[in-house]
Design a protein around this motif. Sequence first.
Motif, PDB file in Angstrom:
ATOM      1  N   VAL A  54      55.613  10.746  35.783  1.00 56.57           N
ATOM      2  CA  VAL A  54      54.208  11.127  35.887  1.00 56.57           C
ATOM      3  C   VAL A  54      53.992  11.839  37.206  1.00 56.57           C
ATOM      4  CG1 VAL A  54      51.833  10.311  35.954  1.00 56.57           C
ATOM      5  CG2 VAL A  54      53.512   9.175  34.484  1.00 56.57           C
ATOM      6  N   GLY A  55      53.544  13.079  37.131  1.00 58.11           N
ATOM      7  CA  GLY A  55      53.290  13.830  38.356  1.00 58.11           C
ATOM      8  C   GLY A  55      54.513  14.512  38.927  1.00 58.11           C
ATOM      9  N   GLY A  56      55.679  14.101  38.490  1.00 58.61           N
ATOM     10  CA  GLY A  56      56.905  14.755  38.952  1.00 58.61           C
ATOM     11  C   GLY A  56      57.210  14.538  40.419  1.00 58.61           C
ATOM     12  N   GLY A  57      56.666  13.459  41.027  1.00 57.24           N
ATOM     13  CA  GLY A  57      56.972  13.194  42.421  1.00 57.24           C
ATOM     14  C   GLY A  57      58.455  12.989  42.647  1.00 57.24           C
ATOM     15  N   THR A  58      58.931  13.395  43.810  1.00 55.08           N
ATOM     16  CA  THR A  58      60.359  13.328  44.092  1.00 55.08           C
ATOM     17  C   THR A  58      60.654  12.502  45.336  1.00 55.08           C
ATOM     18  OG1 THR A  58      60.243  15.401  45.329  1.00 55.08           O
ATOM     19  CG2 THR A  58      60.831  15.560  43.000  1.00 55.08           C
ATOM     20  N   TYR A  59      61.882  12.022  45.388  1.00 58.72           N
ATOM     21  CA  TYR A  59      62.385  11.257  46.531  1.00 58.72           C
ATOM     22  C   TYR A  59      63.774  11.764  46.876  1.00 58.72           C
ATOM     23  CZ  TYR A  59      65.183   7.646  48.726  1.00 58.72           C
ATOM     24  OH  TYR A  59      66.053   6.985  49.541  1.00 58.72           O
ATOM     25  N   TYR A  60      64.044  11.818  48.181  1.00 59.47           N
ATOM     26  CA  TYR A  60      65.382  12.187  48.642  1.00 59.47           C
ATOM     27  C   TYR A  60      65.834  11.204  49.716  1.00 59.47           C
ATOM     28  CZ  TYR A  60      64.390  16.614  46.335  1.00 59.47           C
ATOM     29  OH  TYR A  60      64.076  17.569  45.400  1.00 59.47           O
ATOM     30  N   ALA A  61      67.075  10.779  49.632  1.00 56.74           N
ATOM     31  CA  ALA A  61      67.653  10.007  50.718  1.00 56.74           C
ATOM     32  C   ALA A  61      67.678  10.877  51.967  1.00 56.74           C
ATOM     33  CB  ALA A  61      69.062   9.566  50.344  1.00 56.74           C
ATOM     34  N   ASP A  62      67.562  10.250  53.119  1.00 54.19           N
ATOM     35  CA  ASP A  62      67.538  11.014  54.371  1.00 54.19           C
ATOM     36  C   ASP A  62      68.735  11.947  54.492  1.00 54.19           C
ATOM     37  OD1 ASP A  62      66.094   8.382  56.474  1.00 54.19           O
ATOM     38  OD2 ASP A  62      65.167   9.870  55.151  1.00 54.19           O
ATOM     39  N   SER A  63      69.882  11.500  54.040  1.00 52.68           N
ATOM     40  CA  SER A  63      71.099  12.297  54.173  1.00 52.68           C
ATOM     41  C   SER A  63      71.079  13.544  53.292  1.00 52.68           C
ATOM     42  CB  SER A  63      72.329  11.454  53.829  1.00 52.68           C
ATOM     43  OG  SER A  63      72.293  11.075  52.472  1.00 52.68           O
ATOM     44  N   MET A  64      70.167  13.575  52.305  1.00 56.82           N
ATOM     45  CA  MET A  64      70.128  14.699  51.375  1.00 56.82           C
ATOM     46  C   MET A  64      68.916  15.592  51.577  1.00 56.82           C
ATOM     47  SD  MET A  64      72.872  14.268  49.748  1.00 56.82           S
ATOM     48  CE  MET A  64      72.761  15.441  48.424  1.00 56.82           C
ATOM     49  N   LYS A  65      67.989  15.177  52.414  1.00 55.44           N
ATOM     50  CA  LYS A  65      66.780  15.971  52.624  1.00 55.44           C
ATOM     51  C   LYS A  65      67.142  17.331  53.207  1.00 55.44           C
ATOM     52  CE  LYS A  65      63.481  12.203  53.205  1.00 55.44           C
ATOM     53  NZ  LYS A  65      62.640  11.437  54.156  1.00 55.44           N
ATOM     54  N   GLY A  66      66.520  18.372  52.650  1.00 53.11           N
ATOM     55  CA  GLY A  66      66.773  19.723  53.120  1.00 53.11           C
ATOM     56  C   GLY A  66      68.033  20.352  52.549  1.00 53.11           C
ATOM     57  N   ARG A  67      68.849  19.546  51.861  1.00 52.89           N
ATOM     58  CA  ARG A  67      70.095  20.069  51.302  1.00 52.89           C
ATOM     59  C   ARG A  67      70.139  19.971  49.783  1.00 52.89           C
ATOM     60  NH1 ARG A  67      74.924  17.763  52.140  1.00 52.89           N
ATOM     61  NH2 ARG A  67      74.186  15.637  52.527  1.00 52.89           N
ATOM     62  N   SER A  68      69.148  19.330  49.193  1.00 53.01           N
ATOM     63  CA  SER A  68      69.213  19.131  47.751  1.00 53.01           C
ATOM     64  C   SER A  68      67.838  19.277  47.121  1.00 53.01           C
ATOM     65  CB  SER A  68      69.798  17.749  47.436  1.00 53.01           C
ATOM     66  OG  SER A  68      68.990  16.727  47.964  1.00 53.01           O
ATOM     67  N   THR A  69      67.848  19.591  45.823  1.00 59.24           N
ATOM     68  CA  THR A  69      66.621  19.718  45.047  1.00 59.24           C
ATOM     69  C   THR A  69      66.833  19.076  43.690  1.00 59.24           C
ATOM     70  OG1 THR A  69      66.088  21.814  46.127  1.00 59.24           O
ATOM     71  CG2 THR A  69      64.913  21.284  44.088  1.00 59.24           C
ATOM     72  N   ILE A  70      65.977  18.120  43.367  1.00 59.02           N
ATOM     73  CA  ILE A  70      66.032  17.478  42.060  1.00 59.02           C
ATOM     74  C   ILE A  70      64.981  18.103  41.163  1.00 59.02           C
ATOM     75  CG2 ILE A  70      64.430  15.613  42.669  1.00 59.02           C
ATOM     76  CD1 ILE A  70      66.170  13.729  40.961  1.00 59.02           C
ATOM     77  N   SER A  71      65.293  18.224  39.878  1.00 60.70           N
ATOM     78  CA  SER A  71      64.337  18.781  38.928  1.00 60.70           C
ATOM     79  C   SER A  71      64.642  18.237  37.544  1.00 60.70           C
ATOM     80  CB  SER A  71      64.388  20.312  38.931  1.00 60.70           C
ATOM     81  OG  SER A  71      65.672  20.771  38.567  1.00 60.70           O
ATOM     82  N   ARG A  72      63.693  18.421  36.649  1.00 60.22           N
ATOM     83  CA  ARG A  72      63.903  17.998  35.266  1.00 60.22           C
ATOM     84  C   ARG A  72      63.273  19.015  34.336  1.00 60.22           C
ATOM     85  NH1 ARG A  72      61.281  12.216  34.961  1.00 60.22           N
ATOM     86  NH2 ARG A  72      61.866  12.360  32.757  1.00 60.22           N
ATOM     87  N   ASP A  73      63.925  19.224  33.210  1.00 63.04           N
ATOM     88  CA  ASP A  73      63.435  20.129  32.182  1.00 63.04           C
ATOM     89  C   ASP A  73      63.160  19.276  30.948  1.00 63.04           C
ATOM     90  OD1 ASP A  73      63.090  21.943  30.082  1.00 63.04           O
ATOM     91  OD2 ASP A  73      64.478  23.392  30.958  1.00 63.04           O
TER      92      ASP A  73
END
Length: 116
Positions: A54-73
């Motif tokens: 709901v809303g598509g909110g995302t979370y990233y571990a600190d080690s992955m912030k700025g280096r990764s992008t999660i998405s869903r289709d």
Amino acid sequence: EVQLVESGGGLVQPGGSLRLSCAASGFSFSNYDMRWVRQAPGKELYGVSAIKTVGGGTYYADSMKGRSTISRDTAKNTMFLQMNDLKPDDTAVYYCNATSGTYNYWGQGTQVTVSS
């Protein structure tokens, strides 16, 4: 039959990129929160990234912030994880996880190896 099938792993040099995919079937994908979780040799499971239903909110571990992008289709029942600037510490088996209430599904994992 519920299935989560990961793909896109492989061997990549430090600084390289990979795009992981998780194809879902057998359940209502759009109603599930989705996560990427990894496990390095001899280490515990580590939550890498998550995306809400709901809303598509995302979370990233600190080690992955700025280096990764999660998405869903939702139309393709697939989740993705774009990982850039990969480091040797990112080496692990990456698992796809789907949760909704008491329902909790896991994929078989895809190996990511970052090495020169």
